[in-house]
Write a protein that holds these residues in place. Structure first.
Motif, PDB file in Angstrom:
ATOM      1  N   UNK A  28       4.096  38.192   9.115  1.00  0.00           N
ATOM      2  CA  UNK A  28       4.639  39.409   9.945  1.00  0.00           C
ATOM      3  C   UNK A  28       5.726  39.434  10.633  1.00  0.00           C
ATOM      4  N   UNK A  29       6.514  40.454  10.388  1.00  0.00           N
ATOM      5  CA  UNK A  29       7.865  40.584  11.333  1.00  0.00           C
ATOM      6  C   UNK A  29       7.056  41.105  12.723  1.00  0.00           C
ATOM      7  N   UNK A  30       7.464  40.134  13.758  1.00  0.00           N
ATOM      8  CA  UNK A  30       6.917  40.544  14.922  1.00  0.00           C
ATOM      9  C   UNK A  30       7.615  41.745  15.570  1.00  0.00           C
ATOM     10  N   UNK A  31       6.782  42.810  15.787  1.00  0.00           N
ATOM     11  CA  UNK A  31       7.057  43.971  16.229  1.00  0.00           C
ATOM     12  C   UNK A  31       8.151  44.818  15.440  1.00  0.00           C
ATOM     13  N   UNK A  32       8.218  44.358  14.244  1.00  0.00           N
ATOM     14  CA  UNK A  32       9.002  44.909  13.171  1.00  0.00           C
ATOM     15  C   UNK A  32      10.531  44.590  13.307  1.00  0.00           C
ATOM     16  N   UNK A  33      10.732  43.559  14.262  1.00  0.00           N
ATOM     17  CA  UNK A  33      11.918  43.000  14.323  1.00  0.00           C
ATOM     18  C   UNK A  33      12.152  41.702  13.333  1.00  0.00           C
ATOM     19  N   UNK A  34      13.328  41.707  12.810  1.00  0.00           N
ATOM     20  CA  UNK A  34      13.737  40.678  11.785  1.00  0.00           C
ATOM     21  C   UNK A  34      14.139  39.263  12.443  1.00  0.00           C
ATOM     22  N   UNK A  35      14.602  39.263  13.923  1.00  0.00           N
ATOM     23  CA  UNK A  35      14.730  38.053  14.371  1.00  0.00           C
ATOM     24  C   UNK A  35      13.497  37.176  14.572  1.00  0.00           C
ATOM     25  N   UNK A  36      13.708  35.925  13.804  1.00  0.00           N
ATOM     26  CA  UNK A  36      12.144  35.247  13.873  1.00  0.00           C
ATOM     27  C   UNK A  36      12.380  33.871  14.550  1.00  0.00           C
ATOM     28  N   UNK A  37      13.493  33.440  15.035  1.00  0.00           N
ATOM     29  CA  UNK A  37      13.480  32.240  15.389  1.00  0.00           C
ATOM     30  C   UNK A  37      12.479  31.842  16.647  1.00  0.00           C
ATOM     31  N   UNK A  38      12.410  32.877  17.455  1.00  0.00           N
ATOM     32  CA  UNK A  38      11.387  32.588  18.692  1.00  0.00           C
ATOM     33  C   UNK A  38      10.196  33.147  18.261  1.00  0.00           C
ATOM     34  N   UNK A  39       9.721  33.304  17.050  1.00  0.00           N
ATOM     35  CA  UNK A  39       8.402  33.872  16.583  1.00  0.00           C
ATOM     36  C   UNK A  39       7.400  33.022  16.602  1.00  0.00           C
ATOM     37  N   UNK A  40       6.203  32.902  17.345  1.00  0.00           N
ATOM     38  CA  UNK A  40       5.254  31.950  17.069  1.00  0.00           C
ATOM     39  C   UNK A  40       4.517  32.056  15.540  1.00  0.00           C
ATOM     40  N   UNK A  41       4.558  33.354  15.285  1.00  0.00           N
ATOM     41  CA  UNK A  41       4.041  33.487  13.731  1.00  0.00           C
ATOM     42  C   UNK A  41       2.742  33.855  13.505  1.00  0.00           C
ATOM     43  N   UNK A  42       2.763  34.733  12.786  1.00  0.00           N
ATOM     44  CA  UNK A  42       1.324  35.539  12.421  1.00  0.00           C
ATOM     45  C   UNK A  42       1.131  35.971  10.923  1.00  0.00           C
ATOM     46  N   UNK A  43       0.317  35.515  10.309  1.00  0.00           N
ATOM     47  CA  UNK A  43      -0.035  35.926   8.862  1.00  0.00           C
ATOM     48  C   UNK A  43      -1.042  37.036   8.526  1.00  0.00           C
ATOM     49  N   UNK A  44      -0.763  37.910   7.804  1.00  0.00           N
ATOM     50  CA  UNK A  44      -1.557  39.041   7.577  1.00  0.00           C
ATOM     51  C   UNK A  44      -1.926  38.970   5.780  1.00  0.00           C
ATOM     52  N   UNK A  45      -3.404  39.157   5.591  1.00  0.00           N
ATOM     53  CA  UNK A  45      -3.728  39.062   4.254  1.00  0.00           C
ATOM     54  C   UNK A  45      -4.234  40.504   3.877  1.00  0.00           C
ATOM     55  N   UNK A  46      -3.396  40.977   2.905  1.00  0.00           N
ATOM     56  CA  UNK A  46      -4.072  42.105   2.417  1.00  0.00           C
ATOM     57  C   UNK A  46      -4.828  41.852   1.042  1.00  0.00           C
ATOM     58  N   UNK A  47      -6.225  42.115   0.941  1.00  0.00           N
ATOM     59  CA  UNK A  47      -7.006  41.730  -0.276  1.00  0.00           C
ATOM     60  C   UNK A  47      -6.842  43.000  -1.219  1.00  0.00           C
ATOM     61  N   UNK A  48      -6.707  42.235  -2.568  1.00  0.00           N
ATOM     62  CA  UNK A  48      -6.748  43.208  -3.858  1.00  0.00           C
ATOM     63  C   UNK A  48      -7.645  44.023  -4.016  1.00  0.00           C
ATOM     64  N   UNK A  49      -7.539  45.300  -4.667  1.00  0.00           N
ATOM     65  CA  UNK A  49      -8.562  46.472  -5.232  1.00  0.00           C
ATOM     66  C   UNK A  49      -8.011  46.924  -6.328  1.00  0.00           C
ATOM     67  N   UNK A  50      -8.798  47.829  -6.765  1.00  0.00           N
ATOM     68  CA  UNK A  50      -8.364  48.510  -7.887  1.00  0.00           C
ATOM     69  C   UNK A  50      -6.969  49.255  -7.947  1.00  0.00           C
TER      70      UNK A  50
END
Length: 490
Positions: free
Chosen positions: A288-310
């Motif tokens: 995930x982009x933190x707060x929608x911002x593209x600067x990532x060097x200081x980002x702790x990091x967050x993963x989000x999974x979108x599960x598949x569907x029809x």
């Protein structure tokens, strides 16, 4: 990153290439006997192989010329003796090594011509004055005697084109042949879908022009997989403009190719695809982009999974995981960049896809940016922190020791190099110092078992081991099929 210093002479590189690209013994398995799930088998012996990029290496006196290493799998895993080095000076490879070419800065291992052997499409930044083209995509063909430069070709490009950006592979028309999505036109807003099979001259069977931009933004990452379960791969493209994330688009695959009217997706940085809950739909894992911002060097990091569907990746059935999630090793800290690299595969053979998560900014003890890799396990409910594992250079059995700026986990790949049905974990540390050689880089392999990856019998290799250009080579900055955003390496 500093100035790249020449590591070897052109003659020395030529001698090195000759020494390291000797033919490998042909495997005993016939093409019909090779498991259909083996998709990264360059020599057709039934074992998956690992392609490693060293895009910053000085070759023949040219800084940032780059090279790739092909490390062949076997029942005993990888070995230095079964690793070959290929540069743009290797006989048969189009062009020659040049400053800032970055040969192999992205790597796509798939069977492009339909002969049952995995080929390697690799990107370069080379400028081709004859056609006024920036960049190229070179195909190295799979061979039973081992990959070499023989008959290698550039994918043809029109005049004045920028070539190769956003390259992604899938079967977007469901005909069983590999297709490539990439920039291959003068018009920046257009991307080409090159449908396979590819001829030995590098030409696709047909081509589709797809307008993928509606504003003056850029694609930051892509993902391909059968998200809606119809048997045809779909394509997800994600966008940024300056310092803001601008969402994503879903282009569904059809029997005639990618649809031209996309659906909408949330923003994403790094991606991986796998069926984490084994429900028959491919799921999309993202950073995930933190707060929608593209600067990532200081980002702790967050993963989000979108599960598949029809209907494709679901925006209502999702899962968010950080290092604060129960069971996940470590804690979320500024600059960890948990999720900087992602790779899916079944590490324990239970039929559920698992997720390797690069955490290259992780401090190990007091050592800053030493880096680690976390493996999250799939199951009936999808990915969770239950049973998660963490590996770094202070893990008992892992060769080497932690150093500031190693960035272990700066690249990750899950693939079964031992052929036992359990994906092994490959991890790169492009910032690894090799004695007095700065940022030489290194790659490790940890074997999969019924309980997940183990450091027992862990393997490591680096450019010094391979007698390849080493100074600031950033060996392991990218592994075949792992094409996340560029890391800042000190």
């Amino acid at each position: 990153m500093g100035i790249r210093r020449p590591a070897v002479t052109t003659a020395a590189v030529a001698a090195l290439i000759g020494a390291l690209t000797v033919p490998l013994a042909e495997g005993t398995a016939s093409a019909a006997e090779v498991n259909a799930t083996v998709r990264e088998d360059f020599n057709g012996d039934g074992y998956q192989d690992l392609a490693i990029a060293a895009p910053a290496a000085t070759v023949g006196g040219h800084s940032w010329a780059g090279y790739v290493a092909i490390s062949y799998g076997s029942a005993k895993g990888l070995s230095q003796a079964r690793t070959a080095i290929i540069t743009q000076d290797t006989p048969g490879v189009p062009g020659t090594s040049g400053d800032n070419d970055g040969f192999g800065y992205e790597l796509i291992p798939r069977d492009l011509d339909g002969d049952g052997l995995t080929d390697l499409a690799l990107l370069t930044h080379e400028y081709l004055p004859a056609n006024n083209n920036g960049g190229s995509v070179i195909i190295l063909w799979g061979r039973r005697t081992g990959m070499s430069g023989k008959d290698a070709v550039r994918i043809p490009a029109p005049v004045n084109a920028f070539v190769g950006d956003d390259i992604t592979t899938g079967d977007f028309d469901g005909d069983g042949h590999t297709d490539l999505f990439m920039q291959n036109a003068e018009d920046y807003d257009v991307r080409a879908v090159l449908y396979g099979p590819f001829g030995r001259n590098g030409s696709p069977a047909r081509e589709q022009q797809l307008t993928v931009f509606s504003t003056d933004n850029t694609i930051c990452t892509t993902a391909a997989g059968d998200f809606n379960g119809d048997g045809i791969d779909d394509l997800a493209t994600f966008y940024v403009y300056e310092d803001h994330a601008e969402g994503g688009k879903l282009w569904l695959g059809t029997r005639t190719g990618l649809s031209t009217v996309p659906g909408r997706l949330p923003s994403a940085n790094t991606t991986a695809v796998g069926d984490f809950d084994k429900d028959g739909y491919v799921d999309l894992a993202t950073r995930v982009f933190p707060n929608g911002e593209t600067y990532l060097e200081d980002d702790p990091g967050t993963i989000k999974i979108y599960y598949g569907s029809s209907a494709g990746p679901s925006t209502t059935r999702t899962k968010t995981i950080t290092q604060e999630t129960a069971g996940v090793p470590g804690v979320s800290e500024k600059g960890d960049q948990f999720g900087a690299r992602l790779s899916a595969g079944d590490v324990n053979g239970d039929g559920y896809a698992d997720l390797a998560v690069g955490d290259p900014g992780e401090a190990i003890g007091s050592v800053a940016k030493a880096g680690s890799v976390v493996v999250l396990k799939g199951g009936k409910g999808g990915l969770t922190g239950t049973g998660a594992q963490s590996f770094h250079q202070d893990t008992p059995g892992v060769p080497g020791s932690v150093e500031k700026g190693d960035l272990f986990g700066g690249s990750v790949r899950l693939l079964d190099v031992t052929g036992d049905g359990k994906a092994d974990l490959a991890a790169g540390a492009p910032g690894e110092n090799l004695g007095t050689i700065a940022n030489g880089g290194a790659v490790w392999l940890l074997r999969g078992t019924v309980t997940g990856p183990t450091a027992s019998q862990a393997f490591a290799e680096n450019p010094v081991d391979l007698r390849a250009p080493a100074s600031r080579a950033e060996f392991g900055e990218n592994l075949g099929g792992d094409n996340g955003p560029l890391l800042l390496i000190p």
